[in-house]
Design a protein around this motif. Structure first.
Motif: not given
Length: 384
Positions: A88-105
């Motif tokens: 869960s921790v690994i997936l949540m970090i990945a999703l947090a990273q993704l949310s930073n990169q795709l904010t304007d998508n």
């Protein structure tokens, strides 16, 4: 050594497949460790589950922690926690990273909106389920309603704590079962984890102003010390603790992400810690995660060996009935703000919520299916 490896392996496998929230996790544990592996008796497992419901903290993770402790002491307990939480921790970090990169998508915005609508469905279900479980008398129903009204009018952390204390006092006074009064209960517990629990609460509060990471540790440790009622209740508590530090959208995106991944919902802290520490996001994620879980584990160690005796205390049970009823009201107030007000923007959104609730309760669509469906609907709503 083989015992430690076996604990880690079994809990890691469960951490990968355990979708569905705390109640489902307890079911997975029961099937695996009571029936299949026979690590623990049915009676002992029931006592552990009851204790996890009594204490603040992450209920299903506390059960896993106690199972590891039963099998191999402190080392086994922490191996069980790390293994069950790691996916869960690994997936949540990945999703947090993704949310930073795709904010304007636009597609990511649509997915986020869909998952926020799913959060409305999930929290509504939690309120209904907990109301049925914890509010069976006129007094407990009244406590839930009083708490909801109070927190809708005065939404702050101090008021949250005040209504929980008041509910506990009322529970001691009016919800104590006289049939149990004859029991003589010897109050006893393990001192060292409780002393450590209090010491860390004081120490982290004193160090909070020293750096962002100390502040993170203090905030999330305090949250883990006060969350009664399971993972859903962590949302309003953290929002009040972290008032102004993160946007409501970030909170609800993290909450929805915690629904979408297997393992404990308290890994919402992983997502939030990542965003709260922009200069060292991975460090922030790990600090927030460990800090929110630790107090619940220390309290579990405090009472684990003595729970069977303490559970006979009528006043203690009365207090918990009152607090649990108030927790239902707390979650109901959070259902309106911030969950509903930040997610349902028009009649079409409301129609999606109603459809989702029907799919969850009547068609029994699993949470993974709902995550996929709401993500696709969110994209469609954004393109419409």
């Amino acid at each position: 050594m083989n015992t430690y490896f076996d604990i880690f392996k079994q809990f890691l496998l469960l951490g990968v497949i355990s979708f569905g929230g705390p109640a489902a996790h307890i079911g997975y544990f029961h099937h695996k460790f009571v029936h299949k592996l026979q690590w623990i008796s049915q009676e002992k497992y029931g006592q552990i589950v009851a204790l996890s419901q009594f204490l603040p903290g992450p209920g299903s993770s506390q059960v896993g922690f106690a199972l590891g402790y039963h099998k191999a002491g402190i080392v086994g307990a922490f191996l069980a926690f790390i293994a069950f939480t790691l996916p869960s921790v690994i997936l949540m970090i990945a999703l947090a990273q993704l949310s930073n990169q795709l904010t304007d998508n636009s597609y990511f915005y649509g997915i986020t909106h869909g998952l926020k609508l799913l959060a409305v469905v999930v929290v509504t279900d939690a309120v209904v389920t907990m109301f049925r479980s914890f509010c069976r008398s006129k007094l407990t129903k009244s406590l839930a309603v009083f708490t909801a009204i109070t927190l809708l009018v005065f939404s702050n952390l101090l008021m949250q704590l005040a209504v929980l204390v008041i509910a506990g006092v009322i529970g001691i006074k009016y919800l104590t079962h006289s049939a149990l009064e004859s029991h003589s209960v010897k109050s006893t517990f393990s001192w060292w984890p409780f002393v450590l629990f209090i010491a860390l609460l004081i120490l982290l509060s004193a160090l909070a102003s020293q750096s962002v990471h100390w502040q993170l540790a203090a905030d999330f440790y305090q949250a883990g010390s006060m969350v009664f009622g399971g993972g859903h209740v962590v949302l309003p508590l953290l929002q009040n603790l972290l008032d102004g530090q993160l946007t409501t959208d970030t909170f609800l995106t993290g909450y929805a992400a915690a629904q979408a991944v297997p393992g404990p919902m308290f890994t919402l802290a992983t997502f939030l810690g990542f965003h709260l520490s922009p200069d060292a996001p991975y460090t922030g994620a790990i600090i927030a995660t460990f800090s929110i879980f630790l107090p619940g584990f220390l309290l579990m160690l405090t009472l684990l060996k003595h729970w069977q005796n303490l559970a006979q205390s009528p006043k203690l049970m009365g207090a918990m009935q009152g607090i649990n009823a108030a927790v239902v009201g707390l979650l109901a107030s959070a259902l309106y703000f911030p969950v509903f007000t930040s997610s349902v923007l028009n009649a079409l959104d409301m129609a999606v919520v109603v459809l989702g609730f029907y799919c969850l309760k009547q068609l029994k669509v699993p949470i993974v299916g709902l995550v996929i469906g709401f993500s696709l609907l969110g994209i469609l709503l954004n393109l419409a």
